[in-house]
Design a protein around this motif. Structure first.
Motif, PDB file in Angstrom:
ATOM      1  N   THR A 183       1.213  -1.456  -0.162  1.00 52.19           N
ATOM      2  CA  THR A 183      -0.190  -0.261   0.228  1.00 52.19           C
ATOM      3  C   THR A 183       0.400   1.452  -0.374  1.00 52.19           C
ATOM      4  N   ILE A 184       1.680   1.025   0.339  1.00 51.65           N
ATOM      5  CA  ILE A 184       3.290   2.506   0.585  1.00 51.65           C
ATOM      6  C   ILE A 184       3.629   2.310  -0.748  1.00 51.65           C
ATOM      7  N   CYS A 185       3.743   1.467  -1.782  1.00 54.46           N
ATOM      8  CA  CYS A 185       4.098   1.618  -2.731  1.00 54.46           C
ATOM      9  C   CYS A 185       3.214   1.913  -3.829  1.00 54.46           C
ATOM     10  N   ILE A 186       1.616   1.825  -3.336  1.00 54.79           N
ATOM     11  CA  ILE A 186       0.210   2.220  -4.338  1.00 54.79           C
ATOM     12  C   ILE A 186       0.622   4.463  -4.215  1.00 54.79           C
ATOM     13  N   ILE A 187       1.267   4.633  -2.704  1.00 51.94           N
ATOM     14  CA  ILE A 187       1.352   6.109  -2.089  1.00 51.94           C
ATOM     15  C   ILE A 187       2.131   6.039  -3.081  1.00 51.94           C
ATOM     16  N   LEU A 201      10.767   9.331  -0.477  1.00 49.80           N
ATOM     17  CA  LEU A 201      11.723   8.369  -0.043  1.00 49.80           C
ATOM     18  C   LEU A 201      12.567   9.078   1.507  1.00 49.80           C
ATOM     19  N   ASP A 202      12.412  10.532   1.101  1.00 49.29           N
ATOM     20  CA  ASP A 202      13.466  11.244   1.533  1.00 49.29           C
ATOM     21  C   ASP A 202      12.591  10.683   2.838  1.00 49.29           C
ATOM     22  N   LYS A 203      11.446  11.021   3.806  1.00 50.74           N
ATOM     23  CA  LYS A 203      10.829  11.646   4.556  1.00 50.74           C
ATOM     24  C   LYS A 203      10.549  10.069   5.172  1.00 50.74           C
ATOM     25  N   MET A 204      10.160   9.088   4.073  1.00 51.41           N
ATOM     26  CA  MET A 204      10.836   7.656   4.690  1.00 51.41           C
ATOM     27  C   MET A 204      11.870   7.036   5.134  1.00 51.41           C
ATOM     28  N   ASN A 205      13.261   7.393   4.833  1.00 52.45           N
ATOM     29  CA  ASN A 205      13.902   7.717   5.403  1.00 52.45           C
ATOM     30  C   ASN A 205      14.790   7.887   6.832  1.00 52.45           C
ATOM     31  N   LEU A 209      12.603   8.072   8.304  1.00 53.61           N
ATOM     32  CA  LEU A 209      11.730   8.311  10.042  1.00 53.61           C
ATOM     33  C   LEU A 209      12.351   6.955  10.770  1.00 53.61           C
ATOM     34  N   PHE A 210      12.346   6.571   9.414  1.00 57.73           N
ATOM     35  CA  PHE A 210      12.820   4.566  10.162  1.00 57.73           C
ATOM     36  C   PHE A 210      14.270   5.091  10.455  1.00 57.73           C
ATOM     37  N   ALA A 211      15.178   5.537  10.157  1.00 53.66           N
ATOM     38  CA  ALA A 211      16.396   6.378  10.558  1.00 53.66           C
ATOM     39  C   ALA A 211      15.380   7.080  12.460  1.00 53.66           C
ATOM     40  N   THR A 212      14.968   7.248  12.672  1.00 55.62           N
ATOM     41  CA  THR A 212      14.344   8.090  13.335  1.00 55.62           C
ATOM     42  C   THR A 212      13.717   6.901  14.901  1.00 55.62           C
TER      43      THR A 212
END
Length: 121
Positions: A72-76, A90-94, A96-99
């Motif tokens: 579903t994230i890929c759909i978004i 992608l930057d925001k996801m990265n 978030l994952f780093a946090t």
């Protein structure tokens, strides 16, 4: 008339109408889960979004479980790339994952090497 409009919208996104409808349903379920503070991590969705046979824009190529949140994230991301080509998802996801490094991306359905998929380039 509704069928004509459905086809025009599907065509705009480079999808078959049945794919678009199932994707919108998946987005709605994810949105509702988030809105009502339900769990989305390590969860298998009750519906199976349609995997497109042919697609007009960059998409994923690795085997992926369509019932996991990653799909579903890929759909978004797919829709966002069409609506806003220079988006920073992608930057925001990265970030978030780093946090939150304790988040197990595999439990969300992210395959190993997901960042190398055409969708994320």
């Amino acid at each position: 008339k509704a069928d004509k409009i459905r086809k025009r919208i599907s065509h705009y996104f480079g999808l078959q109408p049945i794919v678009l409808e199932s994707w919108i349903t998946s987005l709605t379920l994810l949105r509702n889960a988030c809105c009502h503070h339900s769990r989305v991590w390590n969860k298998v969705s009750s519906i199976m979004p349609v995997t497109p046979r042919r697609i007009a824009h960059s998409w994923i190529t690795m085997p992926t479980n369509p019932q996991r949140v990653y799909f579903t994230i890929c759909i978004i991301k797919y829709f966002l790339d069409i609506i806003s080509p220079n988006n920073d998802m992608l930057d925001k996801m990265n970030r978030l994952f780093a946090t939150f490094p304790e988040v197990d991306k595999a439990a969300l359905g992210f395959p190993s090497g997901w960042e190398n998929e055409p969708l994320w380039q």
